[in-house]
Design a protein around this motif. Structure first.
Motif, short mmCIF file in Angstrom:
data_model
loop_
_atom_site.label_atom_id
_atom_site.label_comp_id
_atom_site.label_asym_id
_atom_site.label_seq_id
_atom_site.Cartn_x
_atom_site.Cartn_y
_atom_site.Cartn_z
N GLY A 1 0.82 -1.20 0.00
CA GLY A 1 0.00 0.00 0.00
C GLY A 1 0.86 1.25 0.00
N LEU A 2 0.37 2.31 -0.60
CA LEU A 2 1.08 3.58 -0.66
C LEU A 2 0.33 4.64 0.14
CD1 LEU A 2 2.24 4.18 -4.34
CD2 LEU A 2 3.64 3.56 -2.39
N ASP A 3 1.08 5.46 0.86
CA ASP A 3 0.54 6.64 1.51
C ASP A 3 0.91 7.85 0.64
OD1 ASP A 3 0.11 8.94 3.05
OD2 ASP A 3 0.58 7.91 4.93
N SER A 4 -0.07 8.47 0.03
CA SER A 4 0.18 9.59 -0.88
C SER A 4 -0.12 10.93 -0.23
CB SER A 4 -0.67 9.43 -2.16
OG SER A 4 -0.37 8.23 -2.81
N SER A 5 -0.20 10.96 1.10
CA SER A 5 -0.60 12.20 1.77
C SER A 5 0.38 13.34 1.55
CB SER A 5 -0.80 11.94 3.27
OG SER A 5 0.38 11.43 3.86
#
Length: 354
Positions: free
Chosen positions: A302-306
């Motif tokens: 999963g990626l955190d794009s925040s």
């Protein structure tokens, strides 16, 4: 909104794209042409029956057939084009192909990137360079973590390792040559998630395999139906790349970095979720579990794009439902005889509100 800013910014800009005949590259070609950019593309010949070929995209841009492993030809193409923005998509992008042919993968992904950045070093017109890597550059411990840009990089197979090498090469060129006293070029790597859209005809990838099985009336073979992946629309990914290219052009020192460009948390789903969504459009979308590749693939990713959402003005605009709707629309319109060019133009103009 970033899509509107990109729509205005790229009109008349000189953009050099490597790998433009591939799947993402074909869509990026459609987007840049519709936005009015002056695009030069450098890539291998388009695969037969690819979206790029069906769109007759070679007639829409300055199209150069070449291999990124050919340093002399690549350098000449870039210097002749004198672009303002460079987007590096060219790569060996299929995990299994990299596993079967590791030397070719390293030559293309690692040395191809080095050759491109060396050419940029010689080209005074360039103000912004976007190098596309992958979410698989992170050291994946299989613990279900959602990765942020500061997490350790890794790579236990030729695909992820070669992409990780691209990250280090880009950072080295940035600090050693491209951001020094007297020169300041925007340089970023962008780590993208699993991108879904119409126009994909590579049967080893998920959407083509689903549609092909449905057409034959057979169950879809899923290698790892319960692996978790971040699923993202093609348009959102490309809009992210263009956003990074634009903001670095305007402020290279501030925005040169590493960026995750992925979906919001509701887009992190199991592989079988994609098939379940397709059932809403195709009644006979069933599956059976197939044999996994020899290469070990992580169970969760999963990626955190925040960071990108917070600092660049970009954010995913298409919901998962809209993403799947656009995919189904693409293939149904194509089956009805609508030209690929017109389908792409329709979806590009809708996304960029043109």
């Amino acid at each position: 909104m970033a899509n509107k800013k990109n729509r205005e910014f790229y009109r008349g800009k000189k953009v050099f794209v490597t790998g433009h005949t591939g799947y993402k590259g074909g869509w990026l070609t459609a987007v840049l042409c519709e936005l009015g950019a002056e695009m030069t593309g450098y890539a291998l010949a388009a695969p037969k029956e690819s979206m790029f070929e069906k769109m007759n995209a070679a007639q829409m841009i300055h199209h150069i057939e070449g291999d990124v492993r050919d340093q002399k030809r690549l350098t000449k193409a870039l210097l002749d084009a004198q672009p303002q923005i460079v987007i590096h998509l060219a790569a060996q992008a299929i995990v299994k192909d990299c596993y079967d042919h590791p030397v070719y993968a390293y030559e293309t992904n690692v040395m191809g990137t080095a050759y491109l950045l060396e050419a940029v070093r010689q080209c005074p017109s360039v103000r912004s360079v976007v190098v596309i890597t992958t979410d698989k550059v992170y050291e994946n411990k299989g613990d279900g973590a959602v990765y942020v840009e500061e997490d350790p990089l890794g790579g236990i197979d030729p695909y992820s390792c070669s992409k990780t090498c691209m990250e280090y090469i880009t950072d080295t060129y940035k600090h050693s040559y491209l951001q020094t006293e007297g020169r300041m070029i925007g340089v970023s790597t962008v780590r993208a998630s699993n991108v879904l859209g119409g126009g994909d005809y590579v049967q080893s990838r998920l959407i083509p395999s689903i549609l092909n099985s449905i057409a034959k009336g057979e169950p879809v073979v899923l290698r790892n139906p319960h692996q978790t992946r971040p699923w993202q629309s093609m348009m959102d990914a490309l809009n992210g790349y263009l956003t990074i290219g634009r903001i670095m052009y305007e402020n290279p020192q501030k925005y040169s970095s590493q960026w995750n460009i992925g979906p919001t948390s509701d887009g992190i789903k199991e592989v079988v979720w994609v098939l379940d969504k397709m059932k809403e459009h195709y009644e006979n979308a069933e599956y059976v579990a197939g044999e996994a590749f020899d290469v070990a693939e992580s169970k969760t990713l999963g990626l955190d794009s925040s960071k990108a959402v917070r600092e660049t003005g970009w954010k995913p605009l298409l919901s998962c439902d809209k993403m799947l709707y656009n995919i189904v629309e693409y293939y149904k319109l194509e089956n009805e005889g609508v030209s690929v060019f017109d389908i792409c133009k329709k979806q590009v103009r809708e996304f960029f509100e043109m």
